[in-house]
Design an enzyme around this catalytic site. Structure first.
Site, PDB file in Angstrom:
ATOM      1  N   TYR A 195     -44.897  35.572  15.907  1.00 39.11           N
ATOM      2  CA  TYR A 195     -43.549  36.074  15.654  1.00 39.11           C
ATOM      3  C   TYR A 195     -43.123  36.941  16.856  1.00 39.11           C
ATOM      4  O   TYR A 195     -43.843  37.019  17.854  1.00 39.11           O
ATOM      5  CB  TYR A 195     -43.504  36.807  14.305  1.00 39.11           C
ATOM      6  CG  TYR A 195     -43.845  35.861  13.165  1.00 39.11           C
ATOM      7  CD1 TYR A 195     -43.065  34.733  12.935  1.00 39.11           C
ATOM      8  CD2 TYR A 195     -44.957  36.063  12.372  1.00 39.11           C
ATOM      9  CE1 TYR A 195     -43.388  33.829  11.924  1.00 39.11           C
ATOM     10  CE2 TYR A 195     -45.294  35.160  11.352  1.00 39.11           C
ATOM     11  CZ  TYR A 195     -44.499  34.049  11.134  1.00 39.11           C
ATOM     12  OH  TYR A 195     -44.817  33.156  10.148  1.00 39.11           O
ATOM     13  N   GLN A 202     -44.993  45.689   5.890  1.00 42.01           N
ATOM     14  CA  GLN A 202     -45.066  45.107   7.233  1.00 42.01           C
ATOM     15  C   GLN A 202     -43.641  44.845   7.714  1.00 42.01           C
ATOM     16  O   GLN A 202     -42.893  44.098   7.088  1.00 42.01           O
ATOM     17  CB  GLN A 202     -45.862  43.795   7.187  1.00 42.01           C
ATOM     18  CG  GLN A 202     -46.228  43.286   8.567  1.00 42.01           C
ATOM     19  CD  GLN A 202     -47.001  41.990   8.524  1.00 42.01           C
ATOM     20  OE1 GLN A 202     -46.592  41.033   7.858  1.00 42.01           O
ATOM     21  NE2 GLN A 202     -48.114  41.929   9.232  1.00 42.01           N
TER      22      GLN A 202
HETATM   23  C1  LIG Z   1     -49.535  33.436   0.794  1.00 45.48           C
HETATM   24  C2  LIG Z   1     -49.802  34.073   2.131  1.00 45.48           C
HETATM   25  C3  LIG Z   1     -48.778  34.745   2.785  1.00 45.48           C
HETATM   26  C4  LIG Z   1     -49.034  35.397   4.003  1.00 45.48           C
HETATM   27  N1  LIG Z   1     -48.035  36.162   4.578  1.00 45.48           N
HETATM   28  C5  LIG Z   1     -48.337  36.969   5.619  1.00 45.48           C
HETATM   29  C6  LIG Z   1     -47.437  37.962   6.069  1.00 45.48           C
HETATM   30  O1  LIG Z   1     -46.386  38.202   5.478  1.00 45.48           O
HETATM   31  N2  LIG Z   1     -47.782  38.686   7.160  1.00 45.48           N
HETATM   32  C7  LIG Z   1     -48.974  38.497   7.811  1.00 45.48           C
HETATM   33  O2  LIG Z   1     -49.238  39.179   8.798  1.00 45.48           O
HETATM   34  N3  LIG Z   1     -49.865  37.591   7.363  1.00 45.48           N
HETATM   35  C8  LIG Z   1     -49.588  36.854   6.286  1.00 45.48           C
HETATM   36  N4  LIG Z   1     -50.539  36.006   5.781  1.00 45.48           N
HETATM   37  C9  LIG Z   1     -51.884  36.002   6.384  1.00 45.48           C
HETATM   38  C10 LIG Z   1     -52.805  36.948   5.620  1.00 45.48           C
HETATM   39  O3  LIG Z   1     -52.335  38.290   5.673  1.00 45.48           O
HETATM   40  C11 LIG Z   1     -54.240  36.879   6.174  1.00 45.48           C
HETATM   41  O4  LIG Z   1     -54.255  37.390   7.482  1.00 45.48           O
HETATM   42  C12 LIG Z   1     -54.797  35.464   6.180  1.00 45.48           C
HETATM   43  O5  LIG Z   1     -54.508  34.792   4.967  1.00 45.48           O
HETATM   44  C13 LIG Z   1     -56.321  35.475   6.392  1.00 45.48           C
HETATM   45  O6  LIG Z   1     -56.940  36.270   5.416  1.00 45.48           O
HETATM   46  P1  LIG Z   1     -57.674  35.613   4.107  1.00 45.48           P
HETATM   47  O7  LIG Z   1     -58.732  34.695   4.639  1.00 45.48           O
HETATM   48  O8  LIG Z   1     -58.232  36.805   3.363  1.00 45.48           O
HETATM   49  O9  LIG Z   1     -56.628  34.880   3.329  1.00 45.48           O
HETATM   50  C14 LIG Z   1     -50.301  35.315   4.588  1.00 45.48           C
HETATM   51  C15 LIG Z   1     -51.314  34.605   3.933  1.00 45.48           C
HETATM   52  C16 LIG Z   1     -51.091  34.010   2.717  1.00 45.48           C
HETATM   53  C17 LIG Z   1     -52.228  33.301   2.031  1.00 45.48           C
END
Ligand SMILES: Cc1cc2nc3c(=O)[nH]c(=O)nc-3n(C[C@H](O)[C@H](O)[C@H](O)COP(=O)(O)O)c2cc1C
Length: 374
Positions: free
Chosen positions: A183, A100
């Site tokens: 962002y 990304q």
């Molecule tokens: C530890 C962590 C780091 C994340 N870093 C990013 C990131 O670098 N870029 C991004 O678009 N989303 C980031 N997210 C969001 C996740 O990609 C995802 O969209 C969000 O956690 C919801 O999905 P989930 O319910 O499966 O966790 C992050 C989430 C977590 C938990």
């Protein structure tokens, strides 16, 4: 026949199933260079059974990092380390790795989340100047960003292009432009952060001008044999923020520029927003709106998708084409293998278990029967 475990073509990439490891910042890089932690984190995801792993939001310029611990891709050391990681992963896994590409805009220059709750860096902590569409801080006490001028925008388009070229050389199979979560690209798209009165603010047409310029420029250098997409907010969860219909329009324009997929998330653009982030599938409706508007564009849904049947139903009902998992994979890196069993999709539906781990696979270990997974 499980849809979750059926193959899909995303641009030039043939993917084995519909599961994506979502990008997850680890805030553990040094000068933008990945560290041993990233080898373990991404290595685990690469053997999880998903069909593609997307590396965390990676700054295309130093000031585009959220925190000093973010990964970057603006110099040779960063590129070389990523190339080594991809080569190492390829020695034990056939899972393609994506990245990304990001600029944190007005939410740059912060602590890592576990330090001072991820708040803004103080000058003594090495704070840097942040850039955004308009000089409006994210929240009280946050940095007031400098509004980007035309030359600044031109330089950033070039920075995204240069980072994409580095990502290609390093061996990444997929590039995702980070247009979500408040962002820089998301800030341009949203009326909350974008108060410009020039060609880059006001109407949706104007607000998407800079994001589309980035997408078009990266498309021109990113190989068609790979995949290129953008992550977008379907909502900012506040009055006056971006709407799902606007996001669907942006998606249609990205498709027109030749992007291969969109990844629909939401939130983090306004400090006062209240997100129902504990609700199962709280963002899936936004993906569905995009899918309805762009039936031929692959759409990834994400957000509190935690069950195999839940994921299967989202695809079955035509709300999205792929499912991204973040926290579910941290909690259970064998989630895809377990889901394949739950859906009776067959032993090879997820990437096969590594031979080294096969004594724990399927029926081989009686303890599996005691686990309730669905
Ligand atoms: C530890 C962590 C780091 C994340 N870093 C990013 C990131 O670098 N870029 C991004 O678009 N989303 C980031 N997210 C969001 C996740 O990609 C995802 O969209 C969000 O956690 C919801 O999905 P989930 O319910 O499966 O966790 C992050 C989430 C977590 C938990």
């Amino acid at each position: 026949m499980s849809k979750l475990f059926s193959p899909i073509q995303i641009g030039g990439l043939h993917l084995k199933n519909r599961l994506v490891a979502a990008p997850m910042c680890q805030y553990s890089a040094v000068d933008g260079v990945i560290q041993p932690w990233h080898w373990q984190h991404l290595g685990v995801l690469a053997i999880s059974g998903v069909s593609v792993v997307i590396v965390e939001a990676t700054g295309v310029v130093p000031e585009g990092r959220i925190s000093p611990g973010d990964t970057g891709l603006w110099d040779d050391r960063q590129e070389a380390a990523f190339a080594r990681l991809i080569k190492d992963i390829a020695s034990y896994s056939d899972t393609p790795v994506g990245i990304q590409l990001a600029h944190a805009g007005r939410k740059a220059s912060t602590h890592r989340p576990w330090q001072d709750k991820g708040g803004p860096l103080a000058p003594g902590d090495g704070a840097w100047t942040t850039y955004a569409p308009s000089p409006i801080p994210f929240n009280d006490g946050w940095h007031t960003p400098a509004a980007l001028d035309q030359a600044g925008m031109d330089r950033l388009v070039e920075a995204f292009v240069a980072a994409a070229q580095r990502a290609d050389r390093a061996g990444f199979a997929l590039a995702e432009l980070h247009g979500a979560h408040g962002y820089l690209i998301s800030e341009f798209l949203s009326p909350i952060a974008n108060h410009r009165t020039d060609d880059y603010g006001g109407s949706l047409e104007n607000r998407m001008r800079f994001p589309l310029r980035i997408a078009e420029a990266v498309r021109a250098v990113w190989p068609r044999s790979k995949a290129l997409g953008m992550r977008l907010n379907g909502s900012d969860w506040v009055e006056g923020g971006i709407t799902p219909e606007e996001t669907a329009e942006v998606s249609a324009r990205l498709q027109g520029l030749g992007l291969d997929y969109v990844h629909i998330s939401s939130g983090a653009n306004a400090a006062r927003a209240v997100m129902p982030w504990k609700e199962p599938g709280y963002q899936v409706g936004f993906a569905e709106t995009v899918k309805h508007r762009c039936p031929d564009l692959p759409v990834i849904a994400v957000g509190m998708i935690a069950g195999a049947h839940q994921a299967e139903a989202i695809l079955d009902e035509g709300k999205a084409d792929m499912i991204a998992l973040a926290r579910a994979l941290l909690d259970d890196p064998r989630w895809p293998h377990h889901a394949a069993e739950t859906l009776e999709a067959g032993a090879d539906a997820a990437s096969p278990w590594p031979v080294q781990y096969q004594r724990a696979a399927g029926a081989a270990w009686p303890g599996r029967a005691l686990r309730d997974f669905g």
